[in-house]
Each structure stands twice: as structure tokens, then as C-alpha cells.
Design a protein around this motif. Sequence first.
Motif, PDB file in Angstrom:
ATOM      1  N   ALA A 112       0.826  -1.221   0.000  1.00 35.92           N
ATOM      2  CA  ALA A 112       0.000   0.000   0.000  1.00 35.92           C
ATOM      3  C   ALA A 112       0.854   1.262   0.000  1.00 35.92           C
ATOM      4  O   ALA A 112       0.318   2.355  -0.163  1.00 35.92           O
ATOM      5  CB  ALA A 112      -0.935  -0.003   1.198  1.00 35.92           C
ATOM      6  N   TYR A 113       2.149   1.130   0.189  1.00 39.07           N
ATOM      7  CA  TYR A 113       3.029   2.285   0.336  1.00 39.07           C
ATOM      8  C   TYR A 113       3.905   2.480  -0.892  1.00 39.07           C
ATOM      9  O   TYR A 113       4.354   1.515  -1.505  1.00 39.07           O
ATOM     10  CB  TYR A 113       3.887   2.136   1.596  1.00 39.07           C
ATOM     11  CG  TYR A 113       3.025   2.063   2.834  1.00 39.07           C
ATOM     12  CD1 TYR A 113       2.466   0.855   3.242  1.00 39.07           C
ATOM     13  CD2 TYR A 113       2.741   3.199   3.578  1.00 39.07           C
ATOM     14  CE1 TYR A 113       1.643   0.788   4.362  1.00 39.07           C
ATOM     15  CE2 TYR A 113       1.922   3.139   4.703  1.00 39.07           C
ATOM     16  CZ  TYR A 113       1.376   1.930   5.079  1.00 39.07           C
ATOM     17  OH  TYR A 113       0.558   1.870   6.174  1.00 39.07           O
ATOM     18  N   HIS A 114       4.131   3.751  -1.217  1.00 37.90           N
ATOM     19  CA  HIS A 114       4.832   4.073  -2.453  1.00 37.90           C
ATOM     20  C   HIS A 114       6.247   4.590  -2.213  1.00 37.90           C
ATOM     21  O   HIS A 114       7.058   4.605  -3.149  1.00 37.90           O
ATOM     22  CB  HIS A 114       4.035   5.125  -3.230  1.00 37.90           C
ATOM     23  CG  HIS A 114       2.642   4.672  -3.537  1.00 37.90           C
ATOM     24  ND1 HIS A 114       1.582   4.884  -2.678  1.00 37.90           N
ATOM     25  CD2 HIS A 114       2.143   3.980  -4.592  1.00 37.90           C
ATOM     26  CE1 HIS A 114       0.482   4.367  -3.200  1.00 37.90           C
ATOM     27  NE2 HIS A 114       0.785   3.805  -4.350  1.00 37.90           N
ATOM     28  N   TYR A 115       6.525   5.062  -1.019  1.00 34.25           N
ATOM     29  CA  TYR A 115       7.841   5.625  -0.724  1.00 34.25           C
ATOM     30  C   TYR A 115       8.336   5.040   0.593  1.00 34.25           C
ATOM     31  O   TYR A 115       7.566   4.864   1.536  1.00 34.25           O
ATOM     32  CB  TYR A 115       7.760   7.153  -0.618  1.00 34.25           C
ATOM     33  CG  TYR A 115       7.189   7.799  -1.853  1.00 34.25           C
ATOM     34  CD1 TYR A 115       5.858   8.197  -1.903  1.00 34.25           C
ATOM     35  CD2 TYR A 115       7.994   7.996  -2.981  1.00 34.25           C
ATOM     36  CE1 TYR A 115       5.333   8.773  -3.041  1.00 34.25           C
ATOM     37  CE2 TYR A 115       7.467   8.575  -4.126  1.00 34.25           C
ATOM     38  CZ  TYR A 115       6.139   8.958  -4.150  1.00 34.25           C
ATOM     39  OH  TYR A 115       5.622   9.535  -5.278  1.00 34.25           O
ATOM     40  N   TRP A 116       9.657   4.813   0.633  1.00 30.30           N
ATOM     41  CA  TRP A 116      10.269   4.206   1.802  1.00 30.30           C
ATOM     42  C   TRP A 116      11.535   4.947   2.183  1.00 30.30           C
ATOM     43  O   TRP A 116      12.273   5.423   1.323  1.00 30.30           O
ATOM     44  CB  TRP A 116      10.628   2.745   1.511  1.00 30.30           C
ATOM     45  CG  TRP A 116       9.427   1.889   1.311  1.00 30.30           C
ATOM     46  CD1 TRP A 116       8.723   1.728   0.151  1.00 30.30           C
ATOM     47  CD2 TRP A 116       8.776   1.088   2.295  1.00 30.30           C
ATOM     48  NE1 TRP A 116       7.667   0.875   0.366  1.00 30.30           N
ATOM     49  CE2 TRP A 116       7.677   0.463   1.663  1.00 30.30           C
ATOM     50  CE3 TRP A 116       9.006   0.824   3.646  1.00 30.30           C
ATOM     51  CZ2 TRP A 116       6.813  -0.398   2.352  1.00 30.30           C
ATOM     52  CZ3 TRP A 116       8.156  -0.031   4.324  1.00 30.30           C
ATOM     53  CH2 TRP A 116       7.069  -0.645   3.677  1.00 30.30           C
ATOM     54  N   GLY A 117      11.783   5.028   3.493  1.00 29.10           N
ATOM     55  CA  GLY A 117      13.049   5.560   3.960  1.00 29.10           C
ATOM     56  C   GLY A 117      14.132   4.499   3.910  1.00 29.10           C
ATOM     57  O   GLY A 117      13.864   3.339   3.578  1.00 29.10           O
ATOM     58  N   GLN A 118      15.338   4.883   4.257  1.00 31.44           N
ATOM     59  CA  GLN A 118      16.479   3.974   4.214  1.00 31.44           C
ATOM     60  C   GLN A 118      16.527   3.043   5.414  1.00 31.44           C
ATOM     61  O   GLN A 118      17.206   2.021   5.387  1.00 31.44           O
ATOM     62  CB  GLN A 118      17.785   4.774   4.140  1.00 31.44           C
ATOM     63  CG  GLN A 118      17.967   5.527   2.831  1.00 31.44           C
ATOM     64  CD  GLN A 118      18.055   4.567   1.661  1.00 31.44           C
ATOM     65  OE1 GLN A 118      18.855   3.637   1.661  1.00 31.44           O
ATOM     66  NE2 GLN A 118      17.224   4.781   0.647  1.00 31.44           N
ATOM     67  N   GLY A 119      15.813   3.411   6.443  1.00 30.72           N
ATOM     68  CA  GLY A 119      15.799   2.564   7.633  1.00 30.72           C
ATOM     69  C   GLY A 119      16.753   3.057   8.700  1.00 30.72           C
ATOM     70  O   GLY A 119      17.769   3.703   8.396  1.00 30.72           O
ATOM     71  N   ILE A 120      16.429   2.753   9.950  1.00 32.92           N
ATOM     72  CA  ILE A 120      17.275   3.149  11.071  1.00 32.92           C
ATOM     73  C   ILE A 120      17.267   2.025  12.100  1.00 32.92           C
ATOM     74  O   ILE A 120      16.228   1.405  12.348  1.00 32.92           O
ATOM     75  CB  ILE A 120      16.795   4.490  11.681  1.00 32.92           C
ATOM     76  CG1 ILE A 120      17.828   5.025  12.649  1.00 32.92           C
ATOM     77  CG2 ILE A 120      15.431   4.344  12.342  1.00 32.92           C
ATOM     78  CD1 ILE A 120      17.640   6.490  12.966  1.00 32.92           C
ATOM     79  N   GLN A 121      18.438   1.778  12.668  1.00 32.56           N
ATOM     80  CA  GLN A 121      18.589   0.656  13.582  1.00 32.56           C
ATOM     81  C   GLN A 121      18.102   1.013  14.981  1.00 32.56           C
ATOM     82  O   GLN A 121      18.428   2.072  15.519  1.00 32.56           O
ATOM     83  CB  GLN A 121      20.056   0.233  13.661  1.00 32.56           C
ATOM     84  CG  GLN A 121      20.330  -0.927  14.607  1.00 32.56           C
ATOM     85  CD  GLN A 121      19.784  -2.240  14.093  1.00 32.56           C
ATOM     86  OE1 GLN A 121      19.936  -2.574  12.918  1.00 32.56           O
ATOM     87  NE2 GLN A 121      19.134  -3.011  14.972  1.00 32.56           N
ATOM     88  N   VAL A 122      17.323   0.107  15.555  1.00 34.45           N
ATOM     89  CA  VAL A 122      16.931   0.176  16.962  1.00 34.45           C
ATOM     90  C   VAL A 122      17.375  -1.137  17.600  1.00 34.45           C
ATOM     91  O   VAL A 122      16.989  -2.212  17.144  1.00 34.45           O
ATOM     92  CB  VAL A 122      15.413   0.359  17.125  1.00 34.45           C
ATOM     93  CG1 VAL A 122      15.016   0.218  18.590  1.00 34.45           C
ATOM     94  CG2 VAL A 122      14.981   1.713  16.574  1.00 34.45           C
ATOM     95  N   THR A 123      18.193  -1.025  18.624  1.00 31.92           N
ATOM     96  CA  THR A 123      18.686  -2.209  19.322  1.00 31.92           C
ATOM     97  C   THR A 123      18.321  -2.106  20.792  1.00 31.92           C
ATOM     98  O   THR A 123      18.631  -1.105  21.441  1.00 31.92           O
ATOM     99  CB  THR A 123      20.203  -2.355  19.175  1.00 31.92           C
ATOM    100  OG1 THR A 123      20.542  -2.401  17.788  1.00 31.92           O
ATOM    101  CG2 THR A 123      20.692  -3.625  19.854  1.00 31.92           C
ATOM    102  N   VAL A 124      17.661  -3.137  21.304  1.00 33.11           N
ATOM    103  CA  VAL A 124      17.246  -3.161  22.703  1.00 33.11           C
ATOM    104  C   VAL A 124      17.973  -4.306  23.385  1.00 33.11           C
ATOM    105  O   VAL A 124      17.783  -5.471  23.031  1.00 33.11           O
ATOM    106  CB  VAL A 124      15.727  -3.334  22.834  1.00 33.11           C
ATOM    107  CG1 VAL A 124      15.311  -3.244  24.308  1.00 33.11           C
ATOM    108  CG2 VAL A 124      14.983  -2.299  22.003  1.00 33.11           C
ATOM    109  N   SER A 125      18.794  -3.966  24.353  1.00 32.52           N
ATOM    110  CA  SER A 125      19.554  -4.998  25.064  1.00 32.52           C
ATOM    111  C   SER A 125      18.785  -5.455  26.306  1.00 32.52           C
ATOM    112  O   SER A 125      18.044  -4.681  26.907  1.00 32.52           O
ATOM    113  CB  SER A 125      20.925  -4.464  25.463  1.00 32.52           C
ATOM    114  OG  SER A 125      20.783  -3.392  26.375  1.00 32.52           O
ATOM    115  N   SER A 126      19.001  -6.707  26.678  1.00 39.88           N
ATOM    116  CA  SER A 126      18.275  -7.262  27.832  1.00 39.88           C
ATOM    117  C   SER A 126      19.028  -7.025  29.120  1.00 39.88           C
ATOM    118  O   SER A 126      20.169  -6.580  29.123  1.00 39.88           O
ATOM    119  CB  SER A 126      18.052  -8.756  27.633  1.00 39.88           C
ATOM    120  OG  SER A 126      19.280  -9.405  27.445  1.00 39.88           O
TER     121      SER A 126
END
Length: 126
Positions: A112-126
Motif C-alpha cells: 500500500a506504500y509508495h515511498y520508503w526511507g532507508q531505515g534506522i537501527q533500533v537495538t534493545v539490550s536485555s
Amino acid sequence: QVQLVESGGGLVQAGDSLRLSCAPSGRSFGIYAMGWFRQAPGKEREFVAAITEVRYMTYYEQSVKGRFTISRDNPNATLYLQMNSLKPEDTAVYYCAASESTWTPDWADGKAYHYWGQGIQVTVSS
């Protein structure tokens, strides 16, 4: 054309909060919905949340309901994802997406989406 640039990712501990931002550049008219998707290592991309232009309807993936909040800041149309009570399983690359569709039966479908960003990392440590 619309360019989307994500920001706000990083490394946090379980239980912490982060706010992702997505700033559109280029034209902003004709964008009727925006969303967040994520992709963890070795997994398929999955829907996280979406918000429509009309009445700001919001949609969430079940596992993030009550913890994540999607919002838009008009008139500059910046998209946000407030993520609270983060868990290690939230670790992924997060992508912002924008749609020119005025309606779709499923805003969780990436098609349904026509445009996308490059992405960004999210890291959650335990």
C-alpha cells in the motif's frame, strides 16, 4: 517524488523509551497515510503502525499496542513513533513509509506504500 529520512534510533536497554522521527522532503501533498515497518535479522519485514491523513486514524501491530504511539506533526508532516517499554524483540531496522492511496483494505500491507526511507537501527539490550 518524496524522500523520507528516519532519525532517532540507537541502542537502549529493555524498558527504555525511544522516539523515531521521519521527515519527508520533496512534495508532501498527495500523501494520505504514513506508516512504520521493521525488519529483524533473518525475519520478514513486518508492519508496526500506520496513521491516515483523514481523521488521523491509527493502526498498530498487536505486539506493540499500548507501548508504541504513532503521530504526525502537521503542517511539516513529520511522522513520529514513540516507543515505550522497549523489549529485546523490538530490535530491528525500522522503516518509514508513505502512501499516495486514499484507501486500502489493509494499511499493514507494505504494497500500500509508495515511498520508503532507508531505515534506522533500533537495538534493545536485555
